[in-house]
Design a protein around this motif. Structure first.
Motif, PDB file in Angstrom:
ATOM      1  N   SER A  50       0.793  -1.244   0.000  1.00 24.13           N
ATOM      2  CA  SER A  50       0.000   0.000   0.000  1.00 24.13           C
ATOM      3  C   SER A  50       0.824   1.293   0.000  1.00 24.13           C
ATOM      4  O   SER A  50       0.485   2.208  -0.752  1.00 24.13           O
ATOM      5  CB  SER A  50      -1.018   0.004   1.135  1.00 24.13           C
ATOM      6  N   PRO A  51       1.915   1.421   0.762  1.00 24.55           N
ATOM      7  CA  PRO A  51       2.661   2.692   0.701  1.00 24.55           C
ATOM      8  C   PRO A  51       3.413   2.897  -0.624  1.00 24.55           C
ATOM      9  O   PRO A  51       3.881   3.997  -0.900  1.00 24.55           O
ATOM     10  CB  PRO A  51       3.674   2.590   1.846  1.00 24.55           C
TER      11      PRO A  51
ATOM     12  N   SER B 113       3.281  11.847  -1.853  1.00 25.88           N
ATOM     13  CA  SER B 113       2.944  13.276  -1.905  1.00 25.88           C
ATOM     14  C   SER B 113       3.635  14.018  -0.763  1.00 25.88           C
ATOM     15  O   SER B 113       4.017  13.415   0.250  1.00 25.88           O
ATOM     16  CB  SER B 113       1.430  13.477  -1.798  1.00 25.88           C
ATOM     17  N   GLU B 114       3.759  15.314  -0.922  1.00 27.02           N
ATOM     18  CA  GLU B 114       4.347  16.160   0.119  1.00 27.02           C
ATOM     19  C   GLU B 114       3.479  16.115   1.383  1.00 27.02           C
ATOM     20  O   GLU B 114       3.998  16.174   2.491  1.00 27.02           O
ATOM     21  CB  GLU B 114       4.485  17.594  -0.398  1.00 27.02           C
ATOM     22  N   ARG B 115       2.181  15.970   1.203  1.00 22.67           N
ATOM     23  CA  ARG B 115       1.276  15.899   2.349  1.00 22.67           C
ATOM     24  C   ARG B 115       1.505  14.615   3.152  1.00 22.67           C
ATOM     25  O   ARG B 115       1.505  14.622   4.376  1.00 22.67           O
ATOM     26  CB  ARG B 115      -0.175  15.961   1.859  1.00 22.67           C
TER      27      ARG B 115
ATOM     28  N   LYS C  81      10.745  15.136  -1.061  1.00 20.11           N
ATOM     29  CA  LYS C  81      11.458  15.503  -2.286  1.00 20.11           C
ATOM     30  C   LYS C  81      12.829  16.131  -2.002  1.00 20.11           C
ATOM     31  O   LYS C  81      13.690  16.158  -2.875  1.00 20.11           O
ATOM     32  CB  LYS C  81      10.599  16.431  -3.142  1.00 20.11           C
ATOM     33  N   ASP C  82      13.040  16.598  -0.769  1.00 19.89           N
ATOM     34  CA  ASP C  82      14.359  17.109  -0.380  1.00 19.89           C
ATOM     35  C   ASP C  82      15.328  15.959  -0.105  1.00 19.89           C
ATOM     36  O   ASP C  82      16.528  16.087  -0.309  1.00 19.89           O
ATOM     37  CB  ASP C  82      14.254  17.985   0.873  1.00 19.89           C
ATOM     38  N   VAL C  83      14.783  14.847   0.359  1.00 19.19           N
ATOM     39  CA  VAL C  83      15.606  13.677   0.712  1.00 19.19           C
ATOM     40  C   VAL C  83      15.759  12.731  -0.472  1.00 19.19           C
ATOM     41  O   VAL C  83      16.854  12.245  -0.753  1.00 19.19           O
ATOM     42  CB  VAL C  83      14.972  12.928   1.915  1.00 19.19           C
ATOM     43  N   VAL C  84      14.664  12.490  -1.173  1.00 18.97           N
ATOM     44  CA  VAL C  84      14.633  11.501  -2.261  1.00 18.97           C
ATOM     45  C   VAL C  84      14.692  12.220  -3.602  1.00 18.97           C
ATOM     46  O   VAL C  84      13.777  12.942  -3.968  1.00 18.97           O
ATOM     47  CB  VAL C  84      13.358  10.633  -2.161  1.00 18.97           C
TER      48      VAL C  84
ATOM     49  N   MET D 142      10.245   6.683  -6.827  1.00 20.04           N
ATOM     50  CA  MET D 142       9.773   5.540  -7.605  1.00 20.04           C
ATOM     51  C   MET D 142       8.642   4.878  -6.828  1.00 20.04           C
ATOM     52  O   MET D 142       8.687   4.801  -5.606  1.00 20.04           O
ATOM     53  CB  MET D 142      10.907   4.528  -7.842  1.00 20.04           C
ATOM     54  N   ASP D 143       7.629   4.436  -7.548  1.00 19.16           N
ATOM     55  CA  ASP D 143       6.489   3.738  -6.964  1.00 19.16           C
ATOM     56  C   ASP D 143       6.030   2.686  -7.966  1.00 19.16           C
ATOM     57  O   ASP D 143       6.499   2.662  -9.109  1.00 19.16           O
ATOM     58  CB  ASP D 143       5.364   4.732  -6.643  1.00 19.16           C
ATOM     59  N   LEU D 144       5.136   1.821  -7.549  1.00 19.29           N
ATOM     60  CA  LEU D 144       4.721   0.715  -8.411  1.00 19.29           C
ATOM     61  C   LEU D 144       3.937   1.174  -9.635  1.00 19.29           C
ATOM     62  O   LEU D 144       4.062   0.574 -10.704  1.00 19.29           O
ATOM     63  CB  LEU D 144       3.920  -0.312  -7.602  1.00 19.29           C
ATOM     64  N   THR D 145       3.149   2.241  -9.509  1.00 14.84           N
ATOM     65  CA  THR D 145       2.425   2.761 -10.671  1.00 14.84           C
ATOM     66  C   THR D 145       3.397   3.290 -11.720  1.00 14.84           C
ATOM     67  O   THR D 145       3.255   3.001 -12.918  1.00 14.84           O
ATOM     68  CB  THR D 145       1.432   3.868 -10.244  1.00 14.84           C
TER      69      THR D 145
END
Length: 104
Positions: free
Chosen positions: A9-10, A16-18, A24-27, A31-34
């Motif tokens: 699930s994650p 998202s930033e939320r 986005k500052d760290v990574v 990448m995600d499954l979609t």
């Protein structure tokens, strides 16, 4: 198969930033499954090595961003281990199948 893993699930959609402030500052290469599935269907991923690279990137991003006591960190570590085992089994099966086909 990977998307239906009990810990997927994650990893199903982009972070998202939320959901993860400062992600986005760290990574630098999310990448995600979609996204991985889209890259496969568009021909951006052509080899098992490229597939594994992007899959490992997804897990490493989760480990890098989350503290070691966070549940997503542990989900990433466990899912990575199990998915790698499944990929190894599949690779062995494909190699045997290829060997049998070359004998015909």
């Amino acid at each position: 198969m990977i998307a239906s893993h009990r810990f997927s699930s994650p990893f199903l959609k982009p972070v998202s930033e939320r959901q993860a402030p400062g992600y986005k500052d760290v990574v630098k290469r999310p990448m995600d499954l979609t996204s991985l599935k889209r890259n496969l269907s568009k021909g951006r991923i052509r080899t098992m090595a490229q597939f594994q690279r992007d899959l490992m990137l997804m897990f490493q991003n989760a480990v890098m961003y989350n503290d070691s006591d966070h549940h997503v960190y542990h989900m990433a570590v466990e899912m990575q281990r199990e998915v790698l085992e499944q990929i190894q089994v599949l690779s062995v099966w494909l190699d045997k199948r290829r060997d049998l086909n070359s004998m015909e």
